[in-house]
Motif scaffolding. Structure first.
Motif, PDB file in Angstrom:
ATOM      1  N   ARG A  79       8.327   5.545 -11.548  1.00  0.00           N
ATOM      2  CA  ARG A  79       7.845   4.669 -10.475  1.00  0.00           C
ATOM      3  C   ARG A  79       9.015   3.929  -9.853  1.00  0.00           C
ATOM      4  NH1 ARG A  79       2.028   2.886 -11.762  1.00  0.00           N
ATOM      5  NH2 ARG A  79       1.549   4.270 -13.477  1.00  0.00           N
ATOM      6  N   ILE A  80       8.816   3.497  -8.621  1.00  0.00           N
ATOM      7  CA  ILE A  80       9.831   2.696  -7.948  1.00  0.00           C
ATOM      8  C   ILE A  80       9.734   1.273  -8.469  1.00  0.00           C
ATOM      9  CG2 ILE A  80      10.512   1.714  -5.734  1.00  0.00           C
ATOM     10  CD1 ILE A  80       9.542   4.264  -4.430  1.00  0.00           C
ATOM     11  N   GLY A  97       0.817  -1.209   0.000  1.00  0.00           N
ATOM     12  CA  GLY A  97       0.000   0.000   0.000  1.00  0.00           C
ATOM     13  C   GLY A  97       0.849   1.256   0.000  1.00  0.00           C
ATOM     14  N   LEU A  98       1.917   1.269   0.779  1.00  0.00           N
ATOM     15  CA  LEU A  98       2.816   2.414   0.828  1.00  0.00           C
ATOM     16  C   LEU A  98       3.442   2.665  -0.536  1.00  0.00           C
ATOM     17  CD1 LEU A  98       4.407   4.547   2.562  1.00  0.00           C
ATOM     18  CD2 LEU A  98       6.191   2.814   2.662  1.00  0.00           C
ATOM     19  N   ILE A  99       3.917   1.627  -1.193  1.00  0.00           N
ATOM     20  CA  ILE A  99       4.559   1.792  -2.503  1.00  0.00           C
ATOM     21  C   ILE A  99       3.534   2.228  -3.552  1.00  0.00           C
ATOM     22  CG2 ILE A  99       5.824   0.598  -4.335  1.00  0.00           C
ATOM     23  CD1 ILE A  99       7.424   1.406  -1.765  1.00  0.00           C
ATOM     24  N   ALA A 100       2.297   1.768  -3.467  1.00  0.00           N
ATOM     25  CA  ALA A 100       1.255   2.236  -4.395  1.00  0.00           C
ATOM     26  C   ALA A 100       1.059   3.744  -4.259  1.00  0.00           C
ATOM     27  CB  ALA A 100      -0.056   1.492  -4.141  1.00  0.00           C
ATOM     28  N   VAL A 101       1.009   4.238  -3.030  1.00  0.00           N
ATOM     29  CA  VAL A 101       0.842   5.672  -2.803  1.00  0.00           C
ATOM     30  C   VAL A 101       2.086   6.440  -3.250  1.00  0.00           C
ATOM     31  CG1 VAL A 101       0.567   7.429  -0.990  1.00  0.00           C
ATOM     32  CG2 VAL A 101      -0.834   5.360  -0.945  1.00  0.00           C
ATOM     33  N   VAL A 102       3.264   5.911  -2.934  1.00  0.00           N
ATOM     34  CA  VAL A 102       4.519   6.547  -3.342  1.00  0.00           C
ATOM     35  C   VAL A 102       4.609   6.618  -4.864  1.00  0.00           C
ATOM     36  CG1 VAL A 102       7.033   6.177  -3.415  1.00  0.00           C
ATOM     37  CG2 VAL A 102       5.820   6.082  -1.239  1.00  0.00           C
ATOM     38  N   ASN A 103       4.272   5.520  -5.544  1.00  0.00           N
ATOM     39  CA  ASN A 103       4.319   5.526  -7.016  1.00  0.00           C
ATOM     40  C   ASN A 103       3.345   6.534  -7.604  1.00  0.00           C
ATOM     41  OD1 ASN A 103       6.433   3.806  -7.628  1.00  0.00           O
ATOM     42  ND2 ASN A 103       5.140   1.981  -7.560  1.00  0.00           N
TER      43      ASN A 103
END
Length: 92
Positions: free
Chosen positions: A36-37, A20-26
């Motif tokens: 994107r990461i 979830g964190l990476i979805a928001v960060v991306n």
């Protein structure tokens, strides 16, 4: 849960939290013209600027390992600051 504090941990808890964190960060990165990461393992362990975006958790323990300064088994690098992490991760 249901107005009560509970203790959760392990990869079955942390993996979906990180997803979830990476979805928001991306989403933040795309909205701000950044890439994107992708695969993060190498970057997390070799980029001090990225490591500095985590709040080091130095207290607490599991039944086998204690938290301490820097990377440790129970907390990894610590708690991420999502905005700092999103803006610090180098583009691939």
């Amino acid at each position: 849960y249901n107005s009560q504090w509970s203790l959760y941990g392990g990869t079955s808890f942390s993996s979906p939290v990180w997803a979830g964190l990476i979805a928001v960060v991306n989403q933040y990165r795309v909205d701000n013209g950044m890439a994107r990461i992708g695969f993060m393992n190498h970057m997390l362990y070799t980029t001090p600027a990225v490591q500095a975006t985590f709040r080091d958790v130095t207290q607490g323990a599991t039944d086998m390992f204690a938290a301490g300064a820097g990377w440790d088994v129970p907390t990894g690098w610590g708690a991420p600051n999502a905005l700092n992490f999103a803006s610090t991760v180098p583009s691939p």
